[in-house]
Structure formats: structure tokens, C-alpha cells
Design a protein around this motif. Structure first.
Motif, PDB file in Angstrom:
ATOM      1  N   THR A  37       1.236  -1.385  -0.393  1.00  0.00           N
ATOM      2  CA  THR A  37      -0.468  -0.261  -0.239  1.00  0.00           C
ATOM      3  C   THR A  37       0.858   1.288  -0.349  1.00  0.00           C
ATOM      4  N   PRO A  38       0.222   1.764  -0.787  1.00  0.00           N
ATOM      5  CA  PRO A  38       1.261   3.928  -1.150  1.00  0.00           C
ATOM      6  C   PRO A  38       0.936   4.650   0.711  1.00  0.00           C
ATOM      7  N   VAL A  39       1.957   4.389   0.919  1.00  0.00           N
ATOM      8  CA  VAL A  39       1.373   5.346   2.833  1.00  0.00           C
ATOM      9  C   VAL A  39       2.948   6.250   2.329  1.00  0.00           C
ATOM     10  N   LEU A  40       2.533   7.490   3.141  1.00  0.00           N
ATOM     11  CA  LEU A  40       3.205   8.804   3.650  1.00  0.00           C
ATOM     12  C   LEU A  40       4.705   7.796   4.411  1.00  0.00           C
ATOM     13  N   VAL A  41       5.830   8.892   4.458  1.00  0.00           N
ATOM     14  CA  VAL A  41       7.145   8.404   5.176  1.00  0.00           C
ATOM     15  C   VAL A  41       7.696  10.459   5.814  1.00  0.00           C
ATOM     16  N   LEU A  42       8.446  10.199   6.262  1.00  0.00           N
ATOM     17  CA  LEU A  42       9.320  11.468   6.416  1.00  0.00           C
ATOM     18  C   LEU A  42      10.625  11.816   5.575  1.00  0.00           C
ATOM     19  N   ALA A  43      10.672  12.646   5.028  1.00  0.00           N
ATOM     20  CA  ALA A  43      11.555  13.000   3.784  1.00  0.00           C
ATOM     21  C   ALA A  43      13.084  13.781   4.321  1.00  0.00           C
ATOM     22  N   ARG A  44      12.666  14.290   5.656  1.00  0.00           N
ATOM     23  CA  ARG A  44      13.334  14.805   6.555  1.00  0.00           C
ATOM     24  C   ARG A  44      13.207  15.160   7.623  1.00  0.00           C
ATOM     25  N   ASP A  45      13.204  16.067   8.911  1.00  0.00           N
ATOM     26  CA  ASP A  45      13.578  15.888  10.453  1.00  0.00           C
ATOM     27  C   ASP A  45      12.328  16.560  10.438  1.00  0.00           C
ATOM     28  N   VAL A  46      11.966  17.131  10.856  1.00  0.00           N
ATOM     29  CA  VAL A  46      11.080  17.642  11.217  1.00  0.00           C
ATOM     30  C   VAL A  46      10.391  18.225  13.064  1.00  0.00           C
ATOM     31  N   ALA A  48       9.651  19.097  16.955  1.00  0.00           N
ATOM     32  CA  ALA A  48       7.650  19.264  17.353  1.00  0.00           C
ATOM     33  C   ALA A  48       7.424  20.385  17.339  1.00  0.00           C
ATOM     34  N   GLY A  49       6.049  20.620  16.846  1.00  0.00           N
ATOM     35  CA  GLY A  49       5.707  22.207  16.535  1.00  0.00           C
ATOM     36  C   GLY A  49       5.489  22.733  15.553  1.00  0.00           C
ATOM     37  N   GLN A  50       6.314  21.992  14.070  1.00  0.00           N
ATOM     38  CA  GLN A  50       6.117  22.929  13.188  1.00  0.00           C
ATOM     39  C   GLN A  50       5.603  22.355  11.870  1.00  0.00           C
ATOM     40  N   VAL A  51       4.937  22.932  11.161  1.00  0.00           N
ATOM     41  CA  VAL A  51       4.000  22.507  10.239  1.00  0.00           C
ATOM     42  C   VAL A  51       4.432  21.950   9.187  1.00  0.00           C
ATOM     43  N   LEU A  52       3.605  20.770   9.175  1.00  0.00           N
ATOM     44  CA  LEU A  52       4.194  19.698   7.962  1.00  0.00           C
ATOM     45  C   LEU A  52       4.211  20.198   6.436  1.00  0.00           C
ATOM     46  N   LYS A  53       4.826  20.598   5.641  1.00  0.00           N
ATOM     47  CA  LYS A  53       5.199  21.053   4.358  1.00  0.00           C
ATOM     48  C   LYS A  53       5.033  19.922   3.076  1.00  0.00           C
ATOM     49  N   GLN A  54       4.414  19.528   1.948  1.00  0.00           N
ATOM     50  CA  GLN A  54       4.860  19.225   0.667  1.00  0.00           C
ATOM     51  C   GLN A  54       6.032  18.103   1.166  1.00  0.00           C
ATOM     52  N   GLY A  55       7.223  19.546   1.185  1.00  0.00           N
ATOM     53  CA  GLY A  55       8.249  18.932   0.693  1.00  0.00           C
ATOM     54  C   GLY A  55       9.317  17.774   2.047  1.00  0.00           C
ATOM     55  N   ASP A  56       8.000  17.822   3.222  1.00  0.00           N
ATOM     56  CA  ASP A  56       8.343  16.821   4.468  1.00  0.00           C
ATOM     57  C   ASP A  56       8.025  15.411   5.012  1.00  0.00           C
ATOM     58  N   LEU A  57       7.179  15.599   3.305  1.00  0.00           N
ATOM     59  CA  LEU A  57       6.446  13.907   2.792  1.00  0.00           C
ATOM     60  C   LEU A  57       7.086  13.323   1.442  1.00  0.00           C
ATOM     61  N   ARG A  58       7.471  11.087   1.326  1.00  0.00           N
ATOM     62  CA  ARG A  58       7.041  11.376   0.357  1.00  0.00           C
ATOM     63  C   ARG A  58       6.362   9.397   0.500  1.00  0.00           C
ATOM     64  N   VAL A  59       6.155   9.122  -1.122  1.00  0.00           N
ATOM     65  CA  VAL A  59       5.713   7.955  -0.923  1.00  0.00           C
ATOM     66  C   VAL A  59       6.383   6.765  -0.393  1.00  0.00           C
ATOM     67  N   VAL A  60       6.245   5.866  -0.380  1.00  0.00           N
ATOM     68  CA  VAL A  60       6.762   4.715  -0.408  1.00  0.00           C
ATOM     69  C   VAL A  60       5.802   3.653  -0.304  1.00  0.00           C
ATOM     70  N   GLN A  61       6.132   2.122  -1.054  1.00  0.00           N
ATOM     71  CA  GLN A  61       5.115   1.026  -0.940  1.00  0.00           C
ATOM     72  C   GLN A  61       5.302   0.280  -0.448  1.00  0.00           C
ATOM     73  N   VAL A  62       4.496  -0.158   0.732  1.00  0.00           N
ATOM     74  CA  VAL A  62       5.106  -0.892   2.358  1.00  0.00           C
ATOM     75  C   VAL A  62       3.042  -1.846   2.397  1.00  0.00           C
ATOM     76  N   ALA A  63       4.248  -3.091   2.925  1.00  0.00           N
ATOM     77  CA  ALA A  63       2.686  -3.473   3.468  1.00  0.00           C
ATOM     78  C   ALA A  63       2.777  -3.680   4.518  1.00  0.00           C
ATOM     79  N   ALA A  64       1.315  -2.879   5.019  1.00  0.00           N
ATOM     80  CA  ALA A  64       1.456  -2.934   6.516  1.00  0.00           C
ATOM     81  C   ALA A  64      -0.246  -2.710   6.491  1.00  0.00           C
ATOM     82  N   GLU A  65      -0.601  -2.571   7.821  1.00  0.00           N
ATOM     83  CA  GLU A  65      -1.798  -2.848   8.473  1.00  0.00           C
ATOM     84  C   GLU A  65      -2.821  -1.417   9.353  1.00  0.00           C
ATOM     85  N   ALA A  66      -3.290  -1.487   9.887  1.00  0.00           N
ATOM     86  CA  ALA A  66      -3.379  -0.301  10.813  1.00  0.00           C
ATOM     87  C   ALA A  66      -2.242   0.775  11.306  1.00  0.00           C
ATOM     88  N   GLY A  67      -2.666   1.699  11.277  1.00  0.00           N
ATOM     89  CA  GLY A  67      -2.093   3.094  11.952  1.00  0.00           C
ATOM     90  C   GLY A  67      -0.614   3.898  11.235  1.00  0.00           C
TER      91      GLY A  67
END
Length: 204
Positions: A37-46, A48-67
């Protein structure tokens, strides 16, 4: 940082009680074959308290359940704040974002430690469990009673680092410690940072 060390980072925050689901990142990655399943992974350290931006995330394919946050929910997390320090390479969990930071967790404080050259591993990374220890006693120290009065070491988790402001200057390492030990950590002379062994600290 090695893959094994990265996989342990989520458990650090869970063990501190920051959020109940902060450990799921790598825990749900299945090694066996299965639908991915395509899920979100952190592209860089963020921090605490900083607003998440598009460049902070990337997509990976993993076999994942909930959470973990699926790519379909990207819009729901962008523009929200990181509740805990997020580490590059970790899968994003829903409880790690919100309207405000939930960090430091109750009973803990962050302490900025100025570390002189050679006083910490060059590859020290956010999320690592460390011991902050006093440096060597100066040449003029008498020993005995003075040594026994020196503050003892403090264990904590690295939450940030700042490069030296000038050549040869100290590197500032921010460490999350129990509040009761914060003053002792700040009083350490010529502090040095040692990464603690991984054994026995992966479980929340």
C-alpha cells in the motif's frame, strides 16, 4: 544511520509517552510477501510544533495494516503540526500530527548541551538514546571530594542538533531528559555524549 537504528526511533517516542501510536512506523512493515500500500514517510526531520509541508513527506510502498497514514490522506495531514519530533525515514502515524505540539511529554524537559569537538560521535542523529557524561577532570583538580561532588551523567534522547557557530566551536546537542535531571544535565562541565547500546530498549 543504519536501517536497524532507524527502525528503533519510533519506539523512543512511544517509550517516553509522547503519543500512543508513535511506534507504529516501522513496526508494521511486513517482511513477508503481500499486497503493498502507498503510505507517507518523512522525507526529512521535522521538529515538534512545526507545520508539515509537502516537501516533508514522500511516498513508499509497504505491506502495512492499520496505524500509518495512507497517501490518500496526504491533504489531511499537510498544514497540521508535528506533535512529536519526526525523523526522516520513519512512516507517519496519525497520532503524530495535530493542532499543537504534544512535546516534551509530561515529566520531561529538553536541555541544550554544548559539546566540544570530539565530545560526541560525528554521526550522532536525532532519536538516538544517549548518556550525557561529564568530561575529564581538569589538570588542576585535586580529586577526592571535588570529584565526588561533580554531577553524575544523565540519560536521554537526542531531539536536535545545531552546528558550531564558528570554526572549532561547540556543537549544540538538544537532549530530552527527565525534568528532575534537567538541572544536573545543564551543569555538566565539558559534557560528552555517548550513544547507548540498543539492546533492551526497543520495547515501549
Amino acid at each position: 544511520m543504519s536501517g536497524g537504528r532507524r527502525r528503533r526511533l519510533g519506539w523512543v517516542w512511544a517509550g517516553l509517552g509522547a503519543v500512543a501510536v508513535s511506534a507504529v512506523g516501522f513496526a508494521v512493515v511486513a517482511q513477508a510477501m503481500g499486497e503493498r500500500t502507498p503510505v507517507l514517510v518523512l522525507a526529512r526531520d521535522v521538529p515538534a510544533g512545526q507545520v508539515l509541508k509537502q516537501g516533508d513527506l514522500r511516498v513508499v510502498q509497504v505491506a502495512a495494516e492499520a496505524g500509518v497514514v495512507p497517501v490518500a490522506d496526504r491533504a489531511a495531514v499537510l498544514g497540521r503540526k508535528a506533535r512529536v519530533p519526526l525523523v526522516a525515514g520513519a512512516l507517519l502515524a496519525p497520532g503524530q500530527v495535530g493542532t499543537s505540539a504534544g512535546f516534551p511529554p509530561p515529566g520531561h524537559s529538553q536541555v541544550a548541551i554544548p559539546v566540544e569537538q570530539g565530545g560526541a560521535p560525528p554521526d550522532l542523529s536525532t532519536g538516538e538514546r544517549v548518556a550525557v557524561l561529564p568530561g575529564p577532570v581538569g589538570a588542576g583538580a585535586v580529586g577526592g571530594e571535588e570529584e565526588t561532588q561533580a554531577p553524575s551523567g544523565v540519560a536521554g534522547t537526542v531531539t536536535g542538533m545545531r552546528a558550531p557557530e564558528s570554526a572549532g566551536g561547540p556543537r549544540v546537542v538538544t537532549v530530552l531528559v527527565e525534568t528532575a535531571a534537567a538541572r544536573r544535565a545543564a551543569q555538566l562541565e565539558h559534557p560528552r555524549v555517548v550513544v547507548l547500546p540498543a539492546e533492551g530498549r526497543e520495547a515501549p
